[in-house]
Design a protein around this motif. Structure first.
Motif, short mmCIF file in Angstrom:
data_model
loop_
_atom_site.label_atom_id
_atom_site.label_comp_id
_atom_site.label_asym_id
_atom_site.label_seq_id
_atom_site.Cartn_x
_atom_site.Cartn_y
_atom_site.Cartn_z
N LYS A 196 38.76 -6.33 40.20
CA LYS A 196 37.40 -6.78 39.89
C LYS A 196 37.16 -8.17 40.45
N LEU A 197 38.17 -9.01 40.36
CA LEU A 197 38.05 -10.37 40.89
C LEU A 197 37.85 -10.33 42.40
N LEU A 198 38.58 -9.46 43.08
CA LEU A 198 38.43 -9.31 44.53
C LEU A 198 37.01 -8.87 44.87
N ASN A 199 36.47 -7.91 44.12
CA ASN A 199 35.09 -7.45 44.34
C ASN A 199 34.10 -8.58 44.16
N GLU A 200 34.32 -9.41 43.13
CA GLU A 200 33.39 -10.49 42.86
C GLU A 200 33.43 -11.56 43.94
N ILE A 201 34.63 -11.85 44.46
CA ILE A 201 34.78 -12.91 45.46
C ILE A 201 34.32 -12.43 46.84
N GLN A 202 34.78 -11.25 47.24
CA GLN A 202 34.55 -10.77 48.60
C GLN A 202 33.40 -9.79 48.73
N GLY A 203 32.96 -9.21 47.59
CA GLY A 203 31.90 -8.21 47.65
C GLY A 203 32.46 -6.80 47.64
N THR A 204 31.62 -5.85 47.24
CA THR A 204 32.09 -4.48 47.09
C THR A 204 32.45 -3.84 48.43
N GLU A 205 31.80 -4.25 49.51
CA GLU A 205 32.13 -3.67 50.81
C GLU A 205 33.56 -3.99 51.20
N SER A 206 33.97 -5.24 50.99
CA SER A 206 35.36 -5.61 51.26
C SER A 206 36.29 -4.91 50.29
N GLY A 207 35.83 -4.79 49.04
CA GLY A 207 36.65 -4.09 48.05
C GLY A 207 36.90 -2.65 48.46
N ASP A 208 35.86 -1.98 48.98
CA ASP A 208 36.02 -0.59 49.44
C ASP A 208 36.98 -0.50 50.62
N MET A 209 36.93 -1.50 51.50
CA MET A 209 37.87 -1.51 52.63
C MET A 209 39.30 -1.61 52.13
N VAL A 210 39.52 -2.41 51.11
CA VAL A 210 40.87 -2.55 50.55
C VAL A 210 41.33 -1.22 49.95
N LEU A 211 40.44 -0.54 49.22
CA LEU A 211 40.80 0.74 48.61
C LEU A 211 41.15 1.77 49.68
N ARG A 212 40.36 1.81 50.77
CA ARG A 212 40.67 2.74 51.86
C ARG A 212 42.03 2.41 52.48
N PHE A 213 42.27 1.11 52.66
CA PHE A 213 43.54 0.67 53.26
C PHE A 213 44.71 1.08 52.37
N VAL A 214 44.60 0.84 51.08
CA VAL A 214 45.68 1.20 50.14
C VAL A 214 45.93 2.71 50.18
N TYR A 215 44.84 3.48 50.15
CA TYR A 215 44.97 4.95 50.18
C TYR A 215 45.71 5.39 51.45
N ASP A 216 45.30 4.86 52.59
CA ASP A 216 45.90 5.27 53.86
C ASP A 216 47.38 4.90 53.92
N ARG A 217 47.74 3.70 53.41
CA ARG A 217 49.14 3.30 53.45
C ARG A 217 49.99 4.15 52.50
N LEU A 218 49.45 4.48 51.33
CA LEU A 218 50.18 5.35 50.42
C LEU A 218 50.42 6.71 51.04
N ARG A 219 49.37 7.26 51.65
CA ARG A 219 49.47 8.59 52.25
C ARG A 219 50.48 8.61 53.40
N ALA A 220 50.59 7.49 54.12
CA ALA A 220 51.52 7.42 55.25
C ALA A 220 52.97 7.55 54.82
N HIS A 221 53.25 7.31 53.55
CA HIS A 221 54.63 7.37 53.05
C HIS A 221 54.95 8.74 52.43
N LEU A 222 54.03 9.68 52.49
CA LEU A 222 54.25 10.98 51.86
C LEU A 222 54.53 12.05 52.91
N ASP A 223 55.22 13.10 52.50
CA ASP A 223 55.44 14.22 53.40
C ASP A 223 55.55 15.51 52.59
#
Length: 581
Positions: A196-223
């Motif tokens: 929530k703090l990240l969203n408040e400081i950087q805005g929801t658009e940046s927050g969404d980019m972080v969520l996409r990045f986290v999702y992609d990195r997690l998925r890269a470690h799965l098989d």
């Protein structure tokens, strides 16, 4: 097209009756050789009307050869040819199909219905074919399919990460778990800290980019059949193979370190930290909601753990299982307990340090179970705060306070102010104060005799809302105190921004008892002096030693609340202390 052996030709290609019927129905009818060109040998007037070419123009341009007519869309001609070939091979005597047809000035979707005749021209069997315009039907079907695709996207695709949402994750994980051996998989619940703090400081658009990045990195470690989904907000679930606690811990560590690899050369690194809970799935009959609950219970336990690797991680245990069973038991009993009056207000007196008398009290809830006896609030209040039932309990206590104050007024006794706690759960509703006001009006109690105790974390990160709550309470005549002052890092900012009446010093200031050093007392004295400058009353909580009470009196603190004076007591005992009866 397939050839057949030569047969005698018929002089009449279509009967007069067939022609009249086709004309009456304004139906396109034609006869074709079943050869490689599907050569047209006869057509009625509506055949030419249907394709938009007059007979002379059609014959000049296409030489009565449908294969030439379909030259610009051979795929559709291939559909027809495939059905003709299949009908001949299976000896079905004809075929039906839908294919596209480019007509003069446009395009149609056409239903072709063809019957193979016992007629032959130039040694080729003839096919009797009708064409019907089904463009509207096909386009409607296409729109329906497109709508279904969109509905599927909305139902199964997370709009932020473009990956699995909770529904898609649950369906996929359920299938994998059901097909695997017992103990093959574990559910991992990850929650991004301070998002929530990240969203408040950087805005929801940046927050969404972080969520996409986290999702992609997690998925890269799965098989294999492992999968990941964003469940809500900043929470992710991962279905991973259970290879033992140590191996899973190392894999999770690798995921988190990979996510934070962008900080390697950063001048100002910003590390993404996680709380993680793991439930090794030892009961495949559990629905996904309970599987997730168990992983989240473990994740909740990990919040207290420490780790220098940007994540904390706990595995679901038998203790967690017992806690869940206890919570389920409370869930089953809480509504009945409320109806039976088992939630009872106890009162902890506040002592006026100037003269030792009682200057007020805090109403604290106790659960008096007929079987289990007195249930400590720490055993049920945190759970009720999570499931929202605390709203019912708070209102129950408030009503008991109003009833007590009303009885004192009716008996001509001098009442003292009573403070009550308000959970943040109330603030989910805009008119949160309305139920309180209805109860108070029913008993006719002055609002000035009631004080609401609010913690500085009640509206964490939203001082404007916090200020609005206090302004609303003041507008209705209530008093407000800031509870647990000094327990957080934003206390001074809260004092600056909101107009409270009383400051309650957190018990942490007094936890050392008489062993507290001068530095600690200097802090307490400074806080009391600050409160005086702001014209605030002061109450010291959790005071247990007489020496502490004496020092608080010396620095001009207004009141104390603690075991050195009195524990929380039932109403009869409190009235005896207050009125000397």
């Amino acid at each position: 097209m397939a050839h057949v052996p030569d047969r005698p030709t018929h002089s009449s290609l279509v009967s007069e009756g067939d022609s009249i019927l086709a004309d009456t129905l304004r139906l396109s009818v034609s006869k074709h050789k079943i050869d490689e060109h599907f050569t047209l040998v006869w057509a009625n007037r509506y055949y030419y009307d249907f394709i938009g070419y007059p007979k002379d123009e059609y014959e000049a341009l296409f030489q009565n050869r449908p294969d030439l007519y379909f030259a610009d869309n051979p795929e559709d001609f291939g559909v027809i040819a495939e059905h003709v070939t299949e009908a001949l091979e299976k000896n079905t005597g004809g075929y039906e199909c839908i294919a596209g047809l480019n007509v003069k000035g446009g395009h149609k979707w056409v239903k072709f219905v063809s019957t193979f005749l016992d007629e032959y021209v130039d040694g080729c069997q003839l096919s009797y074919t009708t064409m019907t315009d089904v463009t509207d039907l096909v386009e409607a079907q296409q729109h329906l399919e497109e709508a279904n695709v969109e509905l599927e996207r909305l139902a199964f695709v997370d709009p932020v990460t473009k990956g699995f949402n909770q529904t898609r994750f649950d369906l996929t994980a359920r299938r994998v778990i059901d097909q695997a051996e017992l103990g093959a998989y574990a559910l991992v619940a990850l929650d991004l800290k301070k998002f929530k703090l990240l969203n408040e400081i950087q805005g929801t658009e940046s927050g969404d980019m972080v969520l996409r990045f986290v999702y992609d990195r997690l998925r890269a470690h799965l098989d294999g059949d492992e999968c990941v989904g964003r469940i809500n907000a900043d929470a992710f679930n991962v279905l991973m193979r259970d290879e033992g606690a140590q191996a899973m811990y190392e894999r999770i560590d690798g995921m988190v370190q990979d996510i934070n690899r962008f900080n390697v050369d950063a001048e100002r690194p910003y590390f993404l930290s996680f709380t993680v809970g793991v439930y090794p799935i030892d009961d495949t009959s559990l629905p996904m909601t309970l599987v997730r609950d168990r992983a989240n219970v473990a994740r909740g336990s990990s919040k207290e753990a420490s780790n220098a690797r940007h994540f904390t991680c706990m595995f679901y245990s038998d203790v967690d299982r017992q806690n869940l069973l206890s919570e389920q038991d409370m869930e089953n009993r809480m509504h009945g307990a409320l109806e039976r009056g088992e939630f009872v207000a106890y009162f902890q007196p506040k002592q006026l340090l100037a003269d030792g008398s009682i200057g007020g009290a805090e109403a604290l809830v106790r659960w008096i179970d007929p079987v289990r006896g007195l249930v400590p609030p720490d055993d049920f209040v945190p759970y009720f705060e999570r499931n929202g039932f605390i709203i019912n309990v708070d209102l129950c206590v408030f009503e008991q306070v109003c009833a007590l104050l009303a009885s004192w007024i009716e008996q001509g006794r001098q009442p003292v102010p009573i403070s009550v706690n308000m959970s943040r759960a109330h603030l989910r509703e805009q008119d949160f104060l309305t139920p309180y006001e209805k109860i108070r009006a029913r008993y006719g109690v002055p609002a000035s005799l009631i004080e609401f105790e609010l913690t500085e974390t009640l509206v964490f990160g939203d001082p404007e809302t916090f200020k609005g709550v206090i302004d609303l309470l003041h507008a209705r005549g209530y008093r407000c105190s800031l509870d647990d002052f000094g327990s957080g890092y934003s206390s001074l900012n809260v004092l600056k921004d909101v107009d409270i009446d009383t400051m309650k010093l957190d018990r942490a200031f007094f936890s050392a008892g008489d062993d507290a050093g001068q530095r600690e007392w200097d802090v307490v004295e400074s806080v009391v002096d600050l409160a005086k400058k702001l014209d605030l009353g002061t109450v010291a909580e959790g005071v247990e030693e007489p020496g502490q009470a004496a020092r608080l009196r010396a620095i001009d603190c207004d009141m104390l609340q603690g075991y050195v004076f009195s524990r929380p007591v039932p109403v009869a005992e409190f009235e005896q202390m207050l009125f000397g009866e």
